[in-house]
Design a protein around this motif. Structure first.
Motif, PDB file in Angstrom:
ATOM      1  N   ALA A  30     -37.245  20.533  17.743  1.00 45.17           N
ATOM      2  CA  ALA A  30     -36.378  20.811  16.596  1.00 45.17           C
ATOM      3  C   ALA A  30     -35.944  19.522  15.909  1.00 45.17           C
ATOM      4  N   THR A  31     -35.622  18.506  16.711  1.00 42.17           N
ATOM      5  CA  THR A  31     -35.196  17.228  16.129  1.00 42.17           C
ATOM      6  C   THR A  31     -36.338  16.559  15.375  1.00 42.17           C
ATOM      7  N   TYR A  45     -39.032  17.988  14.137  1.00 45.82           N
ATOM      8  CA  TYR A  45     -39.361  18.771  12.948  1.00 45.82           C
ATOM      9  C   TYR A  45     -38.337  18.547  11.839  1.00 45.82           C
ATOM     10  N   THR A  46     -37.056  18.473  12.210  1.00 44.22           N
ATOM     11  CA  THR A  46     -36.010  18.267  11.204  1.00 44.22           C
ATOM     12  C   THR A  46     -36.152  16.905  10.538  1.00 44.22           C
ATOM     13  N   MET A  91     -38.949  16.838   7.971  1.00 36.24           N
ATOM     14  CA  MET A  91     -38.882  17.765   6.842  1.00 36.24           C
ATOM     15  C   MET A  91     -38.613  17.007   5.541  1.00 36.24           C
ATOM     16  N   ALA A 128     -31.044  20.605   2.205  1.00 35.30           N
ATOM     17  CA  ALA A 128     -31.834  20.838   3.429  1.00 35.30           C
ATOM     18  C   ALA A 128     -32.760  19.637   3.626  1.00 35.30           C
ATOM     19  N   PRO A 129     -33.046  19.260   4.859  1.00 37.13           N
ATOM     20  CA  PRO A 129     -32.554  19.899   6.088  1.00 37.13           C
ATOM     21  C   PRO A 129     -31.161  19.412   6.478  1.00 37.13           C
ATOM     22  N   ASN A 130     -30.399  20.271   7.108  1.00 35.22           N
ATOM     23  CA  ASN A 130     -29.100  19.921   7.665  1.00 35.22           C
ATOM     24  C   ASN A 130     -29.339  19.413   9.088  1.00 35.22           C
ATOM     25  N   ILE A 131     -29.462  18.102   9.196  1.00 26.62           N
ATOM     26  CA  ILE A 131     -29.903  17.516  10.471  1.00 26.62           C
ATOM     27  C   ILE A 131     -28.945  17.839  11.613  1.00 26.62           C
ATOM     28  N   ARG A 142     -26.850  20.318  11.979  1.00 27.06           N
ATOM     29  CA  ARG A 142     -26.907  21.746  12.295  1.00 27.06           C
ATOM     30  C   ARG A 142     -28.209  22.114  12.987  1.00 27.06           C
ATOM     31  N   ASN A 143     -29.332  21.569  12.483  1.00 26.57           N
ATOM     32  CA  ASN A 143     -30.621  21.891  13.097  1.00 26.57           C
ATOM     33  C   ASN A 143     -30.711  21.389  14.533  1.00 26.57           C
ATOM     34  N   ILE A 144     -30.152  20.205  14.767  1.00 22.98           N
ATOM     35  CA  ILE A 144     -30.187  19.678  16.137  1.00 22.98           C
ATOM     36  C   ILE A 144     -29.341  20.552  17.056  1.00 22.98           C
TER      37      ILE A 144
END
Length: 770
Positions: free
Chosen positions: A67-68, A70-71, A74, A448-451, A453-455
């Motif tokens: 996820a990290t 990919y974020t 992005m 976006a991306p909201n780093i 939040r995504n992490i």
């Protein structure tokens, strides 16, 4: 060799005569209550999570890392936002009351109208117009590498079918998002794109195109309405003129002089005659009543009702004369002249009264006849007038129809003429119900991306995925691992736990679970797992076997069991090692113990103890040389061993024979405990045959290897023959895994205790009985 070990069959008591056998139930599991349910589910979840800790951690780290990464890789996307206000429409209508309230009449209808405008904003026509105005088809930032000029028909939702135009539409829709602010008339227009300036341009162009489209739609609608009204007005003008001419002509033809019913002569005359006839009828009735009184034979009654002054004077005079006549007659007599004079006067008055009554009766009769004649004449005139009125009403029906038609045509003409004037005015005005609240500005920060939040989501999803994977793997694991599982599945009590320690794993050169039935050479027999209870009496394993011994001895009421049969569901589950060490700890207690290897197919006790297998149970059962030299003593005090001997052709028949029962009966008298090692119960029937002769049957299951179905099957087999199954022994149980959370062992203490317990010296674990 002690020849007294073997006794004659006549001296052997039967199983039914054994006092020990009477003390055991056919199904000892029934006397045990199930495990307490309080907190068991939570403890089981904790055990699974602790056992699968590395699965949870690995999944958590992998998902969070992915996820990290990919974020961070992005492309930043910017969100431009514009706002418009959609008010209620004041659309042109045709004068009908319902159309004035059709749009926005109430809150629900207005919501429908607002949703309609949102759908229009999302329509293909507006999207293609925005693409055309901004030339997005030639913009690589929007169309990508496929950017090129548009060819073919003009952009609209009805003619565009080419793949390129369809891809442009899909790209445009992918970044567009519309939302209505709750409890307001404001619509927010969002567009997301990696180019912040282009995102703002698209939002503003979309608003401008939508407003222009709204103007255009209203203008075209107004012009169409004007053209239709002009055409309708010319037709209506001719209809009004024609209907008016028909009305006037019909009025003349049928002598309808009045404009309406109130001013119509025939109708007025009919009303007057009706009133006159009603009055005549009342007058005739009154005079008829007077006439009947007068002609009723007593005119005086009628005369009294008359109010004429003459008759009243005569009656008054008559009353006075009667009084005077009565007084004079009383005073002077009837022949007195004055009395006679009074009598003559009285007669004259009476005659005058009668004459007056006749005159009044004649007058009343004449008045009645006159009233009756007048009533008849008025009735005749009314009938004639009714006929004329009926004829007039028949004509008035058509007249009223023509009149209403003329009036409706005139009203419709006047209404359409008014609307035509309004349409002409509206066509020249650029009015709209759309108002721009905020134009889109170029965003400065990506949406976006909201780093962070995504992490955080990656960490949360990784943790949930790890926990879920742990439970999935646990659900796929069909093996018995804990004593609780064994007890629940088999409905039998858990008698003991034989642990699997790290030292034992290292000793056997294994990374997983070691086999507990090891081949022993004479130089290693004293230090093998098969004799761990003797070789290392202070070890963790030896202590587990002593705990098992306690459970066995206390498993029955009265005296402890003598014949103890050890079996398992499948091979390689540690039943032989359990049999050997159970016999050792029972012998260490001080009683005489006989260890019998009844696994005639794959014997293992002689290997574990370093004994010869030239003779044993098989030779004893087949007759052999008639001696019992197969029973040997060991260096362990009170422990005697009977090996399996050479494999016989039919092991099951030998173990189920009457001779085997006789030997068991004799051994009961000679030894305190008889531990019998048998083959797996699901592989052959040897263990099932011998189980009915045993006082206690132990089922050995290997943690992480024995399946739940196998444990249920062996339980059913033994229960069907009414074997006295005492309970389950969980073998090779890893105390350091997640399944051992309820065991509070001090690892350092037992480690030092085990290291300080050196193996016993000696080259052989057993020898012949001297």
């Amino acid at each position: 060799m002690d020849s007294g070990i073997v006794r004659r069959r006549s001296d052997t008591p039967t199983l039914e005569q054994s006092p020990t056998a009477i003390q055991y139930s056919a199904d000892p599991a029934r006397s045990y209550a199930p495990l307490p349910a309080e907190g068991f589910v939570l403890r089981e979840y904790g055990r699974i999570l602790k056992k699968r800790t590395w699965v949870v951690i690995s999944t958590w780290l992998i998902v969070a890392t992915l996820a990290t990464v990919y974020t961070l890789h992005m492309t930043p996307v910017y969100d431009a936002t514009g706002r418009i206000e959609v008010n209620r429409e004041n659309s042109l209508n045709l004068g009908f009351k319902d159309s004035d309230q059709a749009i926005g009449a109430d809150y629900e209808d207005y919501n429908i109208a607002l949703e309609t405008q949102v759908r229009i904003l999302q329509s293909d026509a507006i999207a293609f117009q925005v693409i055309k105005n901004l030339k997005l088809n030639n913009n690589p930032a929007f169309a990508g590498a496929a950017a090129k000029p548009l060819t073919g028909p003009p952009l609209n939702s009805l003619q565009v079918d080419a793949p390129f135009e369809s891809s442009l539409l899909d790209r445009f829709r992918s970044g567009l998002k519309l939302s209505v602010v709750p409890r307001t008339r404001i619509v927010e227009i969002h567009y997301s794109h990696p180019d912040p300036r282009l995102a703002a341009q698209i939002v503003n162009m979309l608003i401008s195109t939508y407003i222009e489209q709204n103007f255009k739609t209203k203008f075209e609608s107004t012009m169409q309405t004007s053209e239709w009204l002009s055409q309708q007005l010319s037709d209506l003008a001719m209809k009004v003129e024609t209907s008016q001419e028909k009305l006037v002509r019909y009025q003349k033809e049928h002598d309808i002089l009045g404009i309406d019913e109130k001013q119509n002569i025939v109708t007025s005359k009919l009303d007057e005659l009706n009133k006159e006839l009603t009055g005549a009828e009342g007058d005739r009735i009154q005079k008829e009543s007077a006439y009947k009184l007068a002609s009723g034979g007593n005119p005086e009654i009628f005369a009294k009702s008359e109010s004429s002054s003459l008759i009243n004077q005569l009656r008054t005079q008559e009353s006075d004369l009667r009084m005077k006549y009565a007084e004079a007659t009383t005073q002077f007599g009837s022949s007195y002249p004055k009395v006679m004079q009074l009598g003559n006067q009285l007669k004259q008055v009476e005659e005058s009264i009668q004459a007056e009554d006749k005159r009044i009766a004649s007058r009343v009769q004449n008045e009645y006849l006159s009233a009756l004649q007048r009533e008849k004449l008025l009735g005749t005139a009314l009938d004639v007038q009714k006929q004329e009125a009926n004829h007039l009403n028949e004509s008035a029906i058509e007249y009223n129809l023509l009149k209403r038609d003329a009036e409706s045509n005139r009203q419709l003409y006047e209404g359409l003429l008014q609307k035509l004037k309004e349409a002409g005015i509206s066509a020249g005005l650029r009015s709209s119900n759309i108002r721009i609240v905020d134009l889109a500005r170029v965003p400065t920060l990506p949406s976006a991306p909201n780093i962070p939040r995504n992490i955080v989501l990656g960490l949360a999803l990784g943790l949930l995925g790890g926990v879920g994977l742990a439970f999935v793997l646990e659900s796929l694991d069909n093996t018995v691992r804990t004593p609780e599982e064994a007890q629940i599945i088999s409905a039998l009590p858990s008698l003991g736990i034989i642990p699997l320690t790290a030292k034992l794993i290292a000793k056997n050169g294994k990374n997983g679970h070691p086999r507990l039935s090891l081949s022993s050479r004479s130089s290693e027999s004293a230090d093998s797992l098969g004799m761990i209870a003797f070789a290392r009496p202070r070890s963790e394993l030896a202590e587990s076997y002593r705990a098992l011994r306690t459970s066995i001895l206390l498993s029955s009421l009265g005296s402890p069991p003598k014949v103890i049969l050890v079996t398992s569901a499948l091979p390689q589950e540690g039943k032989t090692t359990t049999s050997i060490n159970s016999a050792i700890v029972l012998a260490q207690r001080g009683g005489r113990v006989l260890l019998v290897d009844a696994d005639l197919r794959r014997p293992g006790i002689h290997k574990a103890l370093g004994l010869r297998n030239t003779s044993g149970l098989s030779t004893l059962m087949t007759g052999g040389d008639g001696s019992e030299d197969g029973i040997v003593s060991t260096e362990i005090p009170n422990l005697f061993v009977l090996t399996a001997g050479p494999p016989p052709p039919q092991p099951a028949e030998l173990l189920g024979s009457t001779l085997m029962k006789d030997y068991l009966a004799r051994w009961r008298e000679k030894f305190d405990h008889i531990v019998i090692d048998t083959p797996p119960a699901l592989s052959v029937t040897d263990a099932v045959l011998l189980s009915v002769e045993a006082d206690s049957v132990l089922v050995v299951v290997r943690s992480g290897q024995t399946t739940k179905a196998a444990l249920r099957r062996v339980r059913d087999l033994l229960s069907h023959v009414n074997a006295r199954v005492t309970g389950v022994v969980v073998n090779a149980f890893d105390l350091h895994s997640g399944s051992s959370y309820y065991y509070q062992y001090d690892s350092k203490y037992y480690g030092r205790y085990y290291e300080d317990d050196p193996p016993r010296n000696g080259t052989s674990a057993a020898g012949k009985v001297s």
